[in-house]
Enzyme design. Structure first.
Site, mmCIF file in Angstrom:
data_model
loop_
_atom_site.group_PDB
_atom_site.id
_atom_site.type_symbol
_atom_site.label_atom_id
_atom_site.label_comp_id
_atom_site.label_asym_id
_atom_site.label_seq_id
_atom_site.Cartn_x
_atom_site.Cartn_y
_atom_site.Cartn_z
ATOM 1 N N LYS A 180 -30.392 -57.546 -3.983
ATOM 2 C CA LYS A 180 -29.016 -57.058 -4.153
ATOM 3 C C LYS A 180 -28.172 -57.434 -2.938
ATOM 4 O O LYS A 180 -28.716 -57.740 -1.864
ATOM 5 C CB LYS A 180 -29.042 -55.544 -4.319
ATOM 6 C CG LYS A 180 -29.671 -54.814 -3.136
ATOM 7 C CD LYS A 180 -29.892 -53.343 -3.416
ATOM 8 C CE LYS A 180 -30.585 -52.666 -2.241
ATOM 9 N NZ LYS A 180 -30.874 -51.248 -2.516
ATOM 10 N N TYR A 226 -10.302 -55.973 25.755
ATOM 11 C CA TYR A 226 -9.397 -54.901 25.313
ATOM 12 C C TYR A 226 -9.808 -53.549 25.881
ATOM 13 O O TYR A 226 -10.997 -53.219 25.926
ATOM 14 C CB TYR A 226 -9.431 -54.791 23.785
ATOM 15 C CG TYR A 226 -8.725 -55.923 23.072
ATOM 16 C CD1 TYR A 226 -7.366 -56.142 23.251
ATOM 17 C CD2 TYR A 226 -9.422 -56.744 22.196
ATOM 18 C CE1 TYR A 226 -6.712 -57.169 22.583
ATOM 19 C CE2 TYR A 226 -8.789 -57.779 21.515
ATOM 20 C CZ TYR A 226 -7.428 -57.984 21.715
ATOM 21 O OH TYR A 226 -6.798 -58.987 21.060
HETATM 22 C C1 LIG Z 1 -32.204 -51.103 -2.135
HETATM 23 C C2 LIG Z 1 -33.229 -50.474 -2.968
HETATM 24 C C3 LIG Z 1 -34.587 -50.737 -2.755
HETATM 25 C C4 LIG Z 1 -35.092 -51.519 -1.565
HETATM 26 O O1 LIG Z 1 -34.979 -50.706 -0.406
HETATM 27 P P1 LIG Z 1 -35.548 -51.210 0.995
HETATM 28 O O2 LIG Z 1 -35.437 -50.025 1.881
HETATM 29 O O3 LIG Z 1 -34.653 -52.309 1.438
HETATM 30 O O4 LIG Z 1 -36.925 -51.661 0.743
HETATM 31 C C5 LIG Z 1 -35.498 -50.232 -3.661
HETATM 32 N N1 LIG Z 1 -35.090 -49.474 -4.714
HETATM 33 C C6 LIG Z 1 -33.794 -49.174 -4.920
HETATM 34 C C7 LIG Z 1 -33.419 -48.332 -6.083
HETATM 35 C C8 LIG Z 1 -32.818 -49.647 -4.056
HETATM 36 O O5 LIG Z 1 -31.547 -49.342 -4.254
#
Ligand SMILES: *Cc1c(COP(=O)(O)O)cnc(C)c1O
Length: 380
Positions: A49, A270
């Site tokens: 994702k 800054y």
């Molecule tokens: C993002 C996500 C994962 C993976 O999580 P990690 O901590 O990056 O391993 C697994 N399951 C769901 C439902 C997620 O949203």
């Protein structure tokens, strides 16, 4: 070609970015093998994702496609991008569909869908599909984000079982809220809740995210869902990926674009939040929050020509100060590593009170991506 000036057209100019993100696809593949050695009996739903956590979804997916069982994304848009890139392995959409039109596309493109609420079941019951849809029934065991509550699960499961648009058996999944804590009572509760909710239902089970893959081997079940570990980082405050034998996939690099000798008492950047406590040699790095480098840091570790030093002053949109006092050989053009090989992103993230996930996902369009099939091709 610009005839008069004998220049290439802007579109033909080869990349001149000083800030470059190097993606080591061999490290990615090694991390996948390492994950599999933690959970040798589980199939892998690889979480890519959010543009593979900022690493580039299509190249990442192509590199590991033959060694995983399915890909996980959050939204239909992300699945379409992978499909468009030629990915053939099943793609699971973790939020599922919002309306009948989206369901039609999921059907048409051959994606798989999580089902997490009754609205989705109603849509499924109403719409005729071209083939039974593989679904993942999401159970809420305590995260309270998506999924059916314990008292709803029997009804949800039965309706899906009766629905001709749904492929059987139905897969069952849930998500942990604090599996990064090895002693979490909440995780034990979630495991017990999942067992109770799924008792009597046939199918494949899926719970473990990266934290649970490492910390909770009892949760590996039929499928695991690794995310951050693929990219070589961990969700743990006290152990970086490299400490557990994972390799950083992303290295964010830039260049020194100027060097100053500053007198004691002079301020940098800054807000003048840093003043030289003595005469100092200072460099300016050609990267800032406009590239995705966290603004809320000062004194974050930085590698210049492979030597560890720290940032100074406030991070600006395009530039960040760095202490070169201890690196006399550093000069204009010197290579800077902001995180990645030799400098764990977890460590940099801590300086801004963030997690590595945020650093990875926040890179901006200005940063140039370079992909490497073999680690050796990227000489840091
Ligand atoms: C993002 C996500 C994962 C993976 O999580 P990690 O901590 O990056 O391993 C697994 N399951 C769901 C439902 C997620 O949203």
């Amino acid at each position: 070609m610009n005839e008069r000036l004998n220049l290439p057209s802007p579109g033909e100019v080869k990349q001149l970015s000083r800030t470059v993100v190097h993606i080591d696809l061999q490290a990615l593949h090694n991390n996948l093998l390492k994950i599999k050695s933690h959970a040798p009996n589980s199939r892998v739903l690889a979480m890519i994702k959010c543009n593979a956590y900022g690493h580039g979804a299509a190249p990442v997916a192509k590199k590991i496609e033959k060694d995983i069982n399915a890909f996980g994304v959050m939204f239909l848009k992300e699945a379409l991008e992978l499909s468009n890139a030629g990915i053939k392995k099943p793609i699971v959409i973790l939020t599922g569909f919002f309306d009948s039109e989206e369901l039609k596309m999921i059907d048409g493109f051959g994606f798989e869908s999580v089902v997490h609420n009754f609205e989705q079941i109603e849509i499924l019951e109403k719409r005729k599909l071209s083939r039974p849809l593989p679904v993942w029934l999401k159970l809420d065991t305590g995260m309270h984000r998506l999924g059916f509550q314990p008292h709803q699960v029997t009804s949800a499961y039965q309706r899906l079982m009766l629905c001709s648009s749904v492929k059987k058996p139905i897969r069952l999944m849930s998500h942990f809220s604090e599996a990064d804590d090895m002693f979490s009572g909440k995780t034990l509760q979630q495991i017990a809740c999942f067992k109770e909710m799924t008792s009597g239902f046939d199918g494949e089970y899926c719970m473990a995210n990266s934290a649970a893959i490492v910390n909770w081997p009892g949760t590996h079940l039929s499928w695991i869902r690794p995310g951050i570990l693929l990219y070589g980082a961990t969700p743990f405050g006290d152990r970086a990926g490299v400490d557990l034998g994972f390799e950083p996939v992303m290295t964010l690099s830039s260049r020194i674009i100027t060097v100053h000798e500053l007198a004691k008492g002079e301020a940098i950047g800054y807000g003048s939040i840093f003043r030289c406590p003595e005469n100092m040699r200072i460099g300016t790095i050609a990267a800032g929050y406009g590239d995705g480098y966290p603004r809320n840091t000062m004194g974050a570790p930085v590698l210049v020509d492979g030597v560890r030093t720290k940032s100074l002053g406030r991070v600006a949109m395009d530039m960040t100060g760095v202490d070169l006092s201890c690196i006399p050989s550093a000069k204009v053009g010197s290579k800077v590593i902001l995180w990645g090989r030799g400098l764990p992103a977890e460590e940099v993230a801590k300086c801004s009170g963030e997690i590595a996930y945020e650093l990875f996902c926040r890179l901006t369009a200005r940063v140039q991506y370079n992909f490497y099939q073999h680690s050796a091709d990227f000489a840091s």
